[in-house]
Design an enzyme around this catalytic site. Structure first.
Site, short mmCIF file in Angstrom:
data_model
loop_
_atom_site.label_atom_id
_atom_site.label_comp_id
_atom_site.label_asym_id
_atom_site.label_seq_id
_atom_site.Cartn_x
_atom_site.Cartn_y
_atom_site.Cartn_z
N ASN A 24 -2.95 12.60 -3.18
CA ASN A 24 -4.02 12.94 -4.12
C ASN A 24 -4.66 14.27 -3.77
O ASN A 24 -4.94 15.10 -4.64
CB ASN A 24 -5.08 11.85 -4.13
CG ASN A 24 -4.91 10.88 -5.29
OD1 ASN A 24 -4.22 11.17 -6.24
ND2 ASN A 24 -5.54 9.72 -5.18
N ASP A 36 0.86 -1.18 0.00
CA ASP A 36 0.00 0.00 0.00
C ASP A 36 0.90 1.23 0.00
O ASP A 36 1.85 1.33 0.79
CB ASP A 36 -0.90 -0.03 1.25
CG ASP A 36 -2.02 0.98 1.15
OD1 ASP A 36 -1.75 2.13 0.78
OD2 ASP A 36 -3.17 0.61 1.46
N ASP A 43 -2.41 9.66 -10.55
CA ASP A 43 -2.40 8.59 -11.55
C ASP A 43 -1.00 8.34 -12.07
O ASP A 43 -0.58 7.20 -12.30
CB ASP A 43 -3.34 8.93 -12.70
CG ASP A 43 -4.80 8.82 -12.31
OD1 ASP A 43 -5.08 8.26 -11.23
OD2 ASP A 43 -5.67 9.30 -13.08
N GLU A 60 -4.68 2.48 -4.32
CA GLU A 60 -3.21 2.47 -4.22
C GLU A 60 -2.68 1.14 -3.72
O GLU A 60 -1.51 1.03 -3.33
CB GLU A 60 -2.74 3.61 -3.30
CG GLU A 60 -3.07 3.43 -1.82
CD GLU A 60 -4.46 3.93 -1.45
OE1 GLU A 60 -4.69 4.23 -0.27
OE2 GLU A 60 -5.33 4.05 -2.35
#
Length: 767
Positions: free
Chosen positions: A645, A637, A654, A681
């Protein structure tokens, strides 16, 4: 004188009676022998035909490599879960075949493992696993001899004509398959081709010893013998048989246990005469256990009796005439009359055209001659034709005869060449009829005569012509099929070294190489570098042992473009069973692979998606269990990715996911493993066959690779760049108790520990 006449009359009457009674008894005996022989042959023919159809069906549909492989795997594994999957797969593959058998009236299709354990009953799929050794000698015998076993056998739930086919791979028997038809199927087939009715009776001790009680109700007691039961089928048939049943007891009760073919005649209660035939039936062991009973109204015996009585009365009357007109002359005249009638009857009862010639001129002909040519008598024929040869068509073939062929009289040609089966053609109403012509010299009445027989073989010739036409059509169809195969199926053959000796047009087209460029080369001319060496190692290992290798292979054509094929590689054997080369049949699956890749690939990162992960993890666990290899599942992770983000924006997010995915894929693919984007993620990887240290080191190398990307992340305050936390679950010995959900949960627990311990680290859980 009157006493002498009376004594002569008595002697003649007794002689006539004795002669015709003897002839009557002889006719009865011949009729019985013919009926018995015909019925035995009919039974054997129908049974053999059914068996041949079943065996042909078995060889065609059950001797396939995929069926052999399923049975081999089922016999090898000890896992009931795997065996159930194999059973379901076999049932799925052969369900249409079983439907076809049922439409033929054959309901019993049964697969057994090599130790005679029931594997799959198509007629009762939920019932399996029972040991058939003690009740089914046919299966035991097939496993011992390795040969097809066929015959009648009583089982626990039915009596049937069984056909047991051993299934082989290169190492021996992998199991057996049974296709059986019930006694009722045989009886129905016999009913179809015969004007008779049929019943089966079985020794009672066979039913009592082998069959379960609730199945015995289809067998009823019979008055014929306490030792037998009969197979009941249909109220009408049963009623008629039961009406004959008690009357047969006295006729056959002392003969049945000898198990020889029997024929009996008797008169029923309603005055109708019957003919009943008993045909013994052996079981698989060669023991007599049953009779096929065939019965019908006895019209032949009645006719013979009427003929006997009629002849007796006629000749009795003749005897009276002989006495009245005195013995010698009247007897002589009667004798000549009888001979003439006999000759005339034989001569005119023949279906073939028969003519008698004096020299080469026709003198007599039978009724078939006049009926066919539509003439009243010989005088009318000779008024229009000099010879029958006037009617023969000129057919320019060596074995066809016609008038003055070769400058010689046609009859002389036939008589002088008895080894040639001459034929001739005569037209009637514009339709040609073909006759086989045979001629024989006869010398009587001080005349040279010939007997000529014309046998109509028009149907035979037409059938032969039709067969020849079909053969030509089949040959053309086969050539067209071979051309279609060459043009549309990707086929190649090699010698033992792998050098190409044959390449189809389709192979040349898809590879971009001409036939001359392929012949003499090895297949590495089209080998794509992405293929792991293990594919080719496994392929050669399989085919060199005589097995069939199947798999998907990525190739490259002459222009450098990649294409995918599904390949089946077979060894070729000589008559001694030695491998002399190999043949590969391929199917272009490039489009299929492209679609498949899209369906299992995450569009953003290019990694495998969660759907593919859910499918592959349990498949790989099963493989690890079978192959006894270790299994590792890594879950990772990106640390504080929500903050990334929120502060850098989703576009940058992205891009970061794509860079991280590239790092994960690069490290995982180097070790022949799987890499996944599990969601958001969260990423994952599967490692097969690694030790614990190798799995941990690979995980650490992925962690280091991500950190070395140096993607700025000031909100990941501990490190200032994007990092990831890892949870690794390791199983050294995989078994059926370990599943994907368990590994995911343990890896997630390890990931949680890694995050709680400061992030950017690898934590391990061992199963």
């Amino acid at each position: 004188i009157y006493i002498k006449i009376f004594l002569l009359y008595v002697v003649i009457q007794l002689s006539i009676f004795g002669y015709f009674y003897k002839e009557y008894q002889s006719s009865i005996q011949k009729s019985e022998e013919h009926s018995l022989r015909s019925k035995v042959q009919e039974f054997q023919s129908v049974n053999e035909n059914l068996k041949n159809r079943v065996v042909s069906f078995m060889i065609r549909y059950f001797q396939k490599p995929e069926i052999i492989e399923l049975m081999r795997e089922a016999g090898k594994t000890n896992s009931e879960e795997i065996r159930n999957k194999l059973r379901d797969e076999l049932h799925y593959k052969l369900a249409p075949i079983y439907d076809a058998l049922q439409r033929e009236g054959i309901e019993n299709l049964h697969f057994h493992l090599p130790n005679a354990i029931s594997f799959l009953r198509f007629h009762k799929p939920s019932s399996f696993g029972d040991d058939l050794t003690s009740t089914r000698e046919s299966i035991v015998k097939a496993n011992i001899t390795g040969e097809l076993i066929g015959g009648y056998e009583i089982g626990k739930i039915l009596g049937a004509f069984r056909n047991i086919l051993p299934l082989y791979d290169r190492n021996g028997i992998v199991g057996t398959v049974e296709v059986s038809y019930r006694e009722l199927k045989l009886l129905n087939e016999l009913d179809k081709i015969s004007q008779r009715q049929h019943i089966l009776i079985v020794k009672k001790d066979q039913i009592d010893k082998k069959m379960w009680n609730y199945e015995k109700e289809i067998y009823k007691k019979t008055d014929i013998s306490e030792e037998f039961l009969y197979l009941a089928r249909g109220a009408v048939c049963n009623t008629k048989f039961e009406a004959l049943d008690d009357q047969l007891e006295e006729l056959v009760k002392n003969d049945l246990m000898e198990f020889k073919p029997l024929i009996k005649h008797f008169q029923g209660k309603n005055g109708e005469r019957f003919e009943v035939i008993f045909i013994p039936i052996k079981n698989i062991s060669g023991d007599n256990i049953a009779y096929l009973i065939s019965y019908c109204s006895d019209s032949i015996t009645n006719r013979l009796k009427r003929d006997y009585q009629l002849n007796f009365y006629i000749f009795s009357f003749t005897a009276i005439l002989l006495i009245i007109f005195f013995a010698y002359r009247t007897l002589k005249i009667e004798e000549l009359t009888i001979k003439h009638q006999y000759f005339d009857t034989v001569f005119n009862s023949q279906e073939n055209i028969i003519v008698i010639t004096e020299g080469t001129r026709l003198s007599e002909a039978n009724s078939s001659f006049f009926n066919f040519l539509c003439f009243k008598d010989m005088e009318e024929f000779l008024s229009k034709h000099q010879c029958i040869c006037d009617l023969l068509e000129i057919i320019d073939k060596p074995d066809y005869i016609y008038k003055d062929k070769g400058g010689q009289n046609w009859l002389t040609t036939v008589l002088e060449n008895p080894d040639i089966n001459y034929k001739g053609v005569i037209k009637k109403a514009d339709k040609p009829y073909t006759f086989s012509i045979r001629a024989t010299y006869m010398h009587f009445d001080d005349e040279d005569r010939s007997l000529v027989v014309f046998t109509d073989i028009t149907d035979v010739i037409e059938h032969q012509t039709e067969l020849e036409t079909k053969v030509r059509e089949r040959t053309r169809e086969m050539n067209r099929y071979l051309n279609l195969v060459d043009e549309n199926i990707i086929i190649s053959s090699t010698d033992k070294r792998g050098v190409i000796t044959y390449a189809s047009e389709a192979f040349s087209r898809i590879s971009g190489y001409s036939n001359s460029q392929l012949i003499g080369q090895k297949h590495n001319i089209i080998r794509h570098p992405d293929n792991p060496k293990s594919i080719y190692i496994d392929m050669w290992k399989t085919i060199m042992k005589g097995g069939v290798w199947k798999g998907e292979v990525k190739n490259i054509d002459s222009s450098g473009n990649a294409y995918w094929v599904e390949a089946n590689v077979y060894p070729n054997f000589n008559s001694n069973g030695d491998i002399i080369g190999y043949t590969a049949i391929r199917q272009d699956i490039t489009d299929k692979k492209a679609i498949e890749e899209l369906s299992i690939t995450d569009p953003l990162t290019g990694l495998y998606n969660r759907r593919f992960f859910n499918r592959v993890i349990d498949e790989e666990l099963v493989r690890s269990d079978v192959e006894k290899t270790s299994f590792s599942f890594l879950i990772m992770d990106i640390d504080n990715f929500k903050k990334y983000n929120d502060n850098y924006g989703h576009i940058e997010g992205d891009k970061a996911l794509q860079l991280v995915a590239r790092a994960v894929k690069g490290k995982a693919s180097c070790n022949g493993s799987y890499a996944f984007r599990l969601g958001g993620e969260e990423f994952g990887a599967i490692f097969i066959g690694m030790s614990l240290d190798e799995a941990r080191d690979t995980s650490l190398s992925i962690r280091n690779e991500i950190e070395s990307l140096a993607i700025p992340h000031k909100f990941n305050s501990e490190y200032g760049v994007i990092t990831s936390s890892f949870g690794l679950c390791y199983a050294k010995d995989v078994n059926s108790d370990i599943n994907g959900d368990m590994l995911y949960r343990l890896a997630d627990e390890a990931l949680y520990i890694a995050k709680e311990s400061g992030r950017n680290r690898v934590e391990v859980k061992i199963v």
